[in-house]
Design an enzyme around this catalytic site. Structure first.
Site, PDB file in Angstrom:
ATOM      1  N   LYS A 178       0.833  -1.200   0.000  1.00 55.22           N
ATOM      2  CA  LYS A 178       0.000   0.000   0.000  1.00 55.22           C
ATOM      3  C   LYS A 178       0.871   1.255   0.000  1.00 55.22           C
ATOM      4  O   LYS A 178       1.762   1.393   0.829  1.00 55.22           O
ATOM      5  CB  LYS A 178      -0.921  -0.006   1.229  1.00 55.22           C
ATOM      6  CG  LYS A 178      -1.836  -1.228   1.283  1.00 55.22           C
ATOM      7  CD  LYS A 178      -2.634  -1.281   2.562  1.00 55.22           C
ATOM      8  CE  LYS A 178      -1.746  -1.502   3.776  1.00 55.22           C
ATOM      9  NZ  LYS A 178      -2.520  -1.747   5.016  1.00 55.22           N
ATOM     10  N   THR A 212      -8.333   9.251   8.899  1.00 57.15           N
ATOM     11  CA  THR A 212      -7.905   8.019   8.236  1.00 57.15           C
ATOM     12  C   THR A 212      -7.599   6.904   9.233  1.00 57.15           C
ATOM     13  O   THR A 212      -6.977   5.908   8.880  1.00 57.15           O
ATOM     14  CB  THR A 212      -6.659   8.281   7.383  1.00 57.15           C
ATOM     15  OG1 THR A 212      -5.629   8.842   8.231  1.00 57.15           O
ATOM     16  CG2 THR A 212      -6.957   9.243   6.239  1.00 57.15           C
ATOM     17  N   THR A 215      -7.638   2.839   8.453  1.00 56.54           N
ATOM     18  CA  THR A 215      -7.685   2.615   6.995  1.00 56.54           C
ATOM     19  C   THR A 215      -7.128   1.248   6.618  1.00 56.54           C
ATOM     20  O   THR A 215      -7.738   0.497   5.851  1.00 56.54           O
ATOM     21  CB  THR A 215      -6.897   3.715   6.266  1.00 56.54           C
ATOM     22  OG1 THR A 215      -7.430   4.981   6.625  1.00 56.54           O
ATOM     23  CG2 THR A 215      -6.991   3.547   4.765  1.00 56.54           C
ATOM     24  N   GLY A 216      -5.943   0.916   7.149  1.00 55.52           N
ATOM     25  CA  GLY A 216      -5.326  -0.358   6.800  1.00 55.52           C
ATOM     26  C   GLY A 216      -6.120  -1.547   7.288  1.00 55.52           C
ATOM     27  O   GLY A 216      -6.294  -2.533   6.560  1.00 55.52           O
ATOM     28  N   CYS A 217      -6.608  -1.471   8.524  1.00 53.46           N
ATOM     29  CA  CYS A 217      -7.450  -2.546   9.067  1.00 53.46           C
ATOM     30  C   CYS A 217      -8.685  -2.748   8.194  1.00 53.46           C
ATOM     31  O   CYS A 217      -9.086  -3.880   7.890  1.00 53.46           O
ATOM     32  CB  CYS A 217      -7.903  -2.209  10.484  1.00 53.46           C
ATOM     33  SG  CYS A 217      -6.595  -1.958  11.684  1.00 53.46           S
TER      34      CYS A 217
END
Length: 270
Positions: A178, A212, A215-217
């Site tokens: 990412k 944000t 976001t990754g989760c």
């Protein structure tokens, strides 16, 4: 597609502020049509301004949670998030080897959006040796990729691309690197996906917001939900990216906390 209810499992830490971790995963599962169950690996005292404390769950009780849900629920896809201790990583890896879910998505959570370090240094090697080789997909951000490969943070897309195959060599069947933390031109957010055979460039518009958190989760759990519903990996990743882009785009409609707020998981129905 079948008539069975799609079930996705998240194995991760709890975020008391509700924006990341287990809470974000369950929201994303629900928003994308999968029934969510959970195994909690750690409790965090956390809000939009940072992480104030971490309380780790005993590995034996993590095993008990895993055995409990797998013995009763037809879990197709599993997402793994925060695992802060070597013993916890080993417990999760061993138990997943026994239960063998069809899909395993590993989000190697090491650093919170706020900058707080969540993964103990001693756990990194255990993660690389015990869990990543079992993964269908790993979804590191640039900070996490740099830690996994013991390299500096990439500063451009060419340096990102140069990290993808070494990440794949850690043993997972696919890698989604990412690029949201990449410096420079912020007109586009660029990720790179390697399916084990070829490299794919995934591009989306850059959305300007400070909200944000999680976001990754949310992205990794969105992929997991779609896999549970019967999507292929190559179908699930772009669809999940569309979802997280809209969740970020609608984040400013929420007024949560005084710091880095969460994305809007339920933008379609609120």
């Amino acid at each position: 597609m079948t008539n069975e209810t799609p079930i996705a499992l998240t194995i991760a830490g709890s975020d008391s502020g509700g924006g990341a971790g287990i809470q974000a995963d369950l929201k994303a599962f629900s928003a994308l049509g999968a029934y969510g169950c959970s195994v909690i690996t750690a409790l965090t005292a956390q809000n939009t301004q940072g992480v104030q404390g971490i309380f780790d769950i005993e590995p034996a009780f993590i095993r008990a949670q895993l055995d409990s849900v797998f013995s009763d629920l037809a879990i197709k896809a599993v997402k793994v998030g925060m695992l802060s201790q070597p013993q916890v990583i080993t417990a999760v890896a061993d138990t997943l080897t026994h239960h063998r879910p069809a899909y395993l998505v590993v989000d190697p959570v090491m650093v919170a959006t706020s900058g707080d370090v969540l993964l103990q240094q001693a756990a990194i090697e255990t993660l690389k040796q015990s869990l990543l080789p079992k993964a269908s997909l790993i979804t590191p951000n640039l900070h996490e990729a740099a830690v996994l490969l013991d390299r500096p943070m990439p500063e451009n897309q060419d340096q990102m691309i140069a990290m993808v195959e070494p990440l794949l060599a850690l043993g997972s069947r696919a890698v989604l690197l990412k690029g949201g933390h990449l410096g420079g031109n912020h007109d586009k957010a660029v990720d790179f996906y390697h399916d084990g055979t070829s490299l794919h460039r995934l591009e989306s518009n850059w959305i300007k917001t400070s909200n944000t958190h999680g976001t990754g989760c949310t992205l990794s759990s969105a992929i997991t939900a779609l896999l549970a519903r019967g999507y292929t990996m190559s179908e699930a990743i772009p669809e999940a990216k569309k979802y997280i882009a809209q969740a970020i785009a609608h984040a400013d409609k929420l007024n949560i906390g005084q710091g880095n707020g969460p994305v809007h998981h339920f933008y379609k129905i609120w």
